[in-house]
Design an enzyme around this catalytic site. Sequence first.
Site, mmCIF file in Angstrom:
data_model
loop_
_atom_site.group_PDB
_atom_site.id
_atom_site.type_symbol
_atom_site.label_atom_id
_atom_site.label_comp_id
_atom_site.label_asym_id
_atom_site.label_seq_id
_atom_site.Cartn_x
_atom_site.Cartn_y
_atom_site.Cartn_z
ATOM 1 N N SER A 1 6.659 19.371 19.894
ATOM 2 C CA SER A 1 7.995 18.829 19.611
ATOM 3 C C SER A 1 8.325 17.726 20.597
ATOM 4 O O SER A 1 7.932 17.777 21.756
ATOM 5 C CB SER A 1 9.060 19.919 19.768
ATOM 6 O OG SER A 1 8.769 21.019 18.955
ATOM 7 N N ASP B 1 12.668 15.882 28.924
ATOM 8 C CA ASP B 1 14.028 16.161 29.384
ATOM 9 C C ASP B 1 14.213 17.661 29.591
ATOM 10 O O ASP B 1 14.404 18.412 28.641
ATOM 11 C CB ASP B 1 15.025 15.643 28.324
ATOM 12 C CG ASP B 1 16.481 15.942 28.693
ATOM 13 O OD1 ASP B 1 16.728 16.360 29.846
ATOM 14 O OD2 ASP B 1 17.351 15.765 27.816
ATOM 15 N N HIS C 1 17.146 19.322 27.930
ATOM 16 C CA HIS C 1 17.269 19.237 26.470
ATOM 17 C C HIS C 1 17.868 20.540 25.934
ATOM 18 O O HIS C 1 17.538 21.629 26.410
ATOM 19 C CB HIS C 1 15.881 19.007 25.856
ATOM 20 C CG HIS C 1 15.918 18.586 24.417
ATOM 21 N ND1 HIS C 1 16.177 19.482 23.398
ATOM 22 C CD2 HIS C 1 15.729 17.385 23.819
ATOM 23 C CE1 HIS C 1 16.144 18.834 22.239
ATOM 24 N NE2 HIS C 1 15.876 17.559 22.463
ATOM 25 N N LYS D 1 5.959 24.364 26.170
ATOM 26 C CA LYS D 1 5.081 23.616 25.256
ATOM 27 C C LYS D 1 4.342 22.516 26.026
ATOM 28 O O LYS D 1 3.150 22.286 25.814
ATOM 29 C CB LYS D 1 5.906 22.985 24.123
ATOM 30 C CG LYS D 1 6.275 23.936 22.985
ATOM 31 C CD LYS D 1 7.026 23.190 21.892
ATOM 32 C CE LYS D 1 7.541 24.114 20.804
ATOM 33 N NZ LYS D 1 6.483 24.676 19.948
#
Length: 258
Positions: free
Chosen positions: A132, A137, A140, A154
């Site tokens: 993704s 960030d 996020h 991830k």
Amino acid sequence: MSHPLNVLVTGATGQTGSLVVKKLQTLPESFRVRGFARSPQKAKALFDSTDNFFFGNILQPNDLVPALEGCDSLVILTSAVPQMKAPPQPGQRPEFTFAPGEMPEQIDYQGQTNQIEAAKRAGIQQIVLVGSMGGTDENHFLNTIGNGNILIWKRKAEQHLIDSGIDYTIIRAGGLLDQPGGKRELVVSKNDVLLKNPPEGITTSIPRADVAAVVVQALLQTTARNKAFDVVSKPESPNQTPVNNDFKALFAQTQAGL
């Protein structure tokens, strides 16, 4: 002619994973596809046949061994899935959590590193990992869901793949849309540039069917090897004409490294 590539798709009963399996199945001259999932019931509901399906848990590395045996490529489409805690009260935002034992650290990091290490032992030539955008960030909003830090885990798994020595293609998709593929021009970039400052005429989203097409092309095009990139789409063309994306040229614009 070279033999069809033997490809294992994990997360094969997920919304995007099932599209990838079906797309690969339509190209028997290029691919022999296997699916890996947890639920035989879900697989039976999605596919005409569960032949060439393997069932198990990515948190149990031994479950992956028979599925990977004799494969050339691995496509990783597993991801932790947030669940709503309870229907929200009027005027309140819903709260999400993750099932016990299925936090992003376990699924998106440990589960993915298990797959990468099992693939290494099996002699896999290329791993395509679907992730993704938003991983640059730490603040996020996706990281706040269930305190899971999903994008952080991830990204750690992506780094593990890059460091593994196996040829990699890391596809970081924008927001996923349940819309037909092949109707939008695709755009690639890096480091969440398209998310933070989307140029005019570019959305921060992409149909799942187009992500599936990118995965298939990443297995076919040498220009996709050892690349990591963000991918989004332009809006659908108003006259509904199909868009023929030049994937070779698209991958040529991408770069190596996280």
